[in-house]
Motif scaffolding. Sequence first.
Motif, PDB file in Angstrom:
ATOM      1  N   ALA A 187     -71.858 -15.335 -12.290  1.00 36.43           N
ATOM      2  CA  ALA A 187     -72.781 -14.222 -12.055  1.00 36.43           C
ATOM      3  C   ALA A 187     -72.099 -12.987 -11.486  1.00 36.43           C
ATOM      4  O   ALA A 187     -72.719 -11.917 -11.435  1.00 36.43           O
ATOM      5  CB  ALA A 187     -73.894 -14.669 -11.101  1.00 36.43           C
ATOM      6  N   ARG A 188     -70.852 -13.074 -11.074  1.00 39.17           N
ATOM      7  CA  ARG A 188     -70.201 -11.934 -10.433  1.00 39.17           C
ATOM      8  C   ARG A 188     -69.914 -10.837 -11.455  1.00 39.17           C
ATOM      9  O   ARG A 188     -69.760 -11.084 -12.652  1.00 39.17           O
ATOM     10  CB  ARG A 188     -68.900 -12.354  -9.756  1.00 39.17           C
ATOM     11  CG  ARG A 188     -67.813 -12.779 -10.713  1.00 39.17           C
ATOM     12  CD  ARG A 188     -66.568 -13.250  -9.976  1.00 39.17           C
ATOM     13  NE  ARG A 188     -65.474 -13.537 -10.876  1.00 39.17           N
ATOM     14  CZ  ARG A 188     -65.351 -14.676 -11.558  1.00 39.17           C
ATOM     15  NH1 ARG A 188     -66.256 -15.616 -11.438  1.00 39.17           N
ATOM     16  NH2 ARG A 188     -64.310 -14.858 -12.348  1.00 39.17           N
ATOM     17  N   THR A 189     -69.828  -9.621 -10.961  1.00 35.31           N
ATOM     18  CA  THR A 189     -69.535  -8.469 -11.811  1.00 35.31           C
ATOM     19  C   THR A 189     -68.077  -8.505 -12.261  1.00 35.31           C
ATOM     20  O   THR A 189     -67.169  -8.704 -11.445  1.00 35.31           O
ATOM     21  CB  THR A 189     -69.807  -7.157 -11.060  1.00 35.31           C
ATOM     22  OG1 THR A 189     -71.190  -7.115 -10.668  1.00 35.31           O
ATOM     23  CG2 THR A 189     -69.491  -5.952 -11.933  1.00 35.31           C
ATOM     24  N   GLN A 190     -67.872  -8.319 -13.543  1.00 36.16           N
ATOM     25  CA  GLN A 190     -66.530  -8.348 -14.114  1.00 36.16           C
ATOM     26  C   GLN A 190     -65.948  -6.931 -14.160  1.00 36.16           C
ATOM     27  O   GLN A 190     -66.650  -5.969 -14.440  1.00 36.16           O
ATOM     28  CB  GLN A 190     -66.567  -8.917 -15.538  1.00 36.16           C
ATOM     29  CG  GLN A 190     -67.170 -10.300 -15.633  1.00 36.16           C
ATOM     30  CD  GLN A 190     -66.254 -11.375 -15.084  1.00 36.16           C
ATOM     31  OE1 GLN A 190     -65.035 -11.221 -15.056  1.00 36.16           O
ATOM     32  NE2 GLN A 190     -66.846 -12.476 -14.641  1.00 36.16           N
ATOM     33  N   LEU A 191     -64.660  -6.831 -13.880  1.00 32.42           N
ATOM     34  CA  LEU A 191     -63.951  -5.557 -13.935  1.00 32.42           C
ATOM     35  C   LEU A 191     -62.703  -5.724 -14.786  1.00 32.42           C
ATOM     36  O   LEU A 191     -62.238  -6.843 -15.019  1.00 32.42           O
ATOM     37  CB  LEU A 191     -63.573  -5.090 -12.528  1.00 32.42           C
ATOM     38  CG  LEU A 191     -64.737  -4.861 -11.559  1.00 32.42           C
ATOM     39  CD1 LEU A 191     -64.204  -4.543 -10.167  1.00 32.42           C
ATOM     40  CD2 LEU A 191     -65.640  -3.748 -12.051  1.00 32.42           C
ATOM     41  N   ILE A 192     -62.169  -4.630 -15.250  1.00 31.53           N
ATOM     42  CA  ILE A 192     -60.940  -4.665 -16.035  1.00 31.53           C
ATOM     43  C   ILE A 192     -59.933  -3.681 -15.450  1.00 31.53           C
ATOM     44  O   ILE A 192     -60.301  -2.738 -14.747  1.00 31.53           O
ATOM     45  CB  ILE A 192     -61.189  -4.320 -17.523  1.00 31.53           C
ATOM     46  CG1 ILE A 192     -61.796  -2.927 -17.672  1.00 31.53           C
ATOM     47  CG2 ILE A 192     -62.065  -5.364 -18.191  1.00 31.53           C
ATOM     48  CD1 ILE A 192     -61.923  -2.450 -19.107  1.00 31.53           C
ATOM     49  N   GLN A 193     -58.680  -3.923 -15.759  1.00 31.03           N
ATOM     50  CA  GLN A 193     -57.601  -3.025 -15.358  1.00 31.03           C
ATOM     51  C   GLN A 193     -57.168  -2.223 -16.577  1.00 31.03           C
ATOM     52  O   GLN A 193     -56.639  -2.780 -17.541  1.00 31.03           O
ATOM     53  CB  GLN A 193     -56.420  -3.816 -14.796  1.00 31.03           C
ATOM     54  CG  GLN A 193     -55.261  -2.950 -14.330  1.00 31.03           C
ATOM     55  CD  GLN A 193     -55.635  -2.062 -13.164  1.00 31.03           C
ATOM     56  OE1 GLN A 193     -56.283  -2.509 -12.221  1.00 31.03           O
ATOM     57  NE2 GLN A 193     -55.229  -0.799 -13.223  1.00 31.03           N
ATOM     58  N   LEU A 194     -57.420  -0.925 -16.550  1.00 30.05           N
ATOM     59  CA  LEU A 194     -57.052  -0.083 -17.679  1.00 30.05           C
ATOM     60  C   LEU A 194     -55.538   0.063 -17.774  1.00 30.05           C
ATOM     61  O   LEU A 194     -54.840   0.000 -16.763  1.00 30.05           O
ATOM     62  CB  LEU A 194     -57.684   1.301 -17.532  1.00 30.05           C
ATOM     63  CG  LEU A 194     -59.202   1.387 -17.648  1.00 30.05           C
ATOM     64  CD1 LEU A 194     -59.681   2.804 -17.339  1.00 30.05           C
ATOM     65  CD2 LEU A 194     -59.666   0.972 -19.031  1.00 30.05           C
ATOM     66  N   PRO A 195     -55.015   0.268 -18.975  1.00 28.85           N
ATOM     67  CA  PRO A 195     -53.576   0.517 -19.120  1.00 28.85           C
ATOM     68  C   PRO A 195     -53.203   1.838 -18.454  1.00 28.85           C
ATOM     69  O   PRO A 195     -54.055   2.725 -18.281  1.00 28.85           O
ATOM     70  CB  PRO A 195     -53.379   0.570 -20.635  1.00 28.85           C
ATOM     71  CG  PRO A 195     -54.726   0.894 -21.196  1.00 28.85           C
ATOM     72  CD  PRO A 195     -55.714   0.253 -20.276  1.00 28.85           C
ATOM     73  N   PRO A 196     -51.940   2.015 -18.082  1.00 27.59           N
ATOM     74  CA  PRO A 196     -51.525   3.236 -17.364  1.00 27.59           C
ATOM     75  C   PRO A 196     -51.850   4.526 -18.112  1.00 27.59           C
ATOM     76  O   PRO A 196     -52.181   5.538 -17.484  1.00 27.59           O
ATOM     77  CB  PRO A 196     -50.005   3.050 -17.202  1.00 27.59           C
ATOM     78  CG  PRO A 196     -49.806   1.568 -17.245  1.00 27.59           C
ATOM     79  CD  PRO A 196     -50.829   1.046 -18.199  1.00 27.59           C
TER      80      PRO A 196
END
Length: 287
Positions: free
Chosen positions: A116-125
Motif C-alpha cells: 500500500a505504500r507510495t512508490q517513487l522512482i529515481q529519474l536519470p541524471p
Amino acid sequence: MASAITVLLDGVAAGMLLFVLSVGLSVTLGLMNVVNLAHGAFGMLGGYVCVVLLNRLGVPFPLALLAAAAAAAAMGFVLERLLYVHIYGRDHLTQVLFSIGLVFIMGAVADWLMGARTQLIQLPPWLSGRMEFAGIGLGRYRLFLIILCGFVALALHFGLVRTRFGARLRAAVDDGVVARGMGLPVGRIFSITFALGSGLAGLGGALGVEILGLDPNFPLKYMVYFLVVVAVGGANSVAGPFLAALLLGVVGVAGKYWIPEVGAFIIYTAMVVLLLARPQGLLARAK
C-alpha cells in the motif's frame, strides 16, 4: 515575470501529463461509447511496470516507459476481448458498475503484489534538476513531459483524423451493422482502439509516478480529473481534451503557487465555469 513563466511551464507540463492520462478515456467514451471508469487502473499498471523495471531491474527510463505503455495496451486488449466486449451496447449504468468493480479488483491486486505504500522512482541524471535559461529556472523533467506529450498528442490526432484506421473506426462507431456489411473487422478495430487508449493511460501512469506518486488508490484518486478533462474538452475529438487539459493544468498549478490555501478547489471552479460557458465541449459546435 520569471515566476509567471515558471508557473506557466509547470502548468503546461501538468496539463500535458493530464492529457496523456485522460485521452484514452476520451477515445473509448467518445468514439466507442463505452463508459470505462477503470481507465485509471491501466495508468496504475503502467506506473507499477515502470517502477519495477527502474527500481528493481535497472532498465533505462525510456525503455521502461515503452514497456509500461506496452503492458497496459496488452492488458487492455485482453480485457476488452474477455470482458468489455460483453458490455458494448449496454446502458451506461451497467458499464459504470462493471468498470468500477474492475477498479477495485485491480487495486486489490496491486495492493497484494506491491503493497500500500507510495512508490517513487529515481529519474536519470539527464532528467533531474533544473536548467537556467535567460534567468528562468526550468525543470528538465517538465520540459521532457511537454515535448513527449506534445508529440503523442500530434501523433494521436493524425492517427484518428488522417489515417484509414481512423476512418474505419468512425465508420464502425457510426453504424456497426453497415460497417460489417462492407467487410470491416469491427471487433478487431474496437480491440485495437481500446488497447491504444489503455496504452496511453499506461504511458501517462509511468510518466506521472515522479509527479503524482503511485499507490493502489491511484485509479480512484485521479478518476475525477480524467472525467473533468473529458467533460470540459468533449468526448468526440482529441483537440478538445488537449485544450481542456492544458487549461486545467495551468489553472491548477497557478492556484497552488499563488493561492495555496485554496488548493485543488481552483480546478473544480474552472470546470464549472467552462461547462457553463461551453456545455457541449470547448471545440464542439453548439446544436
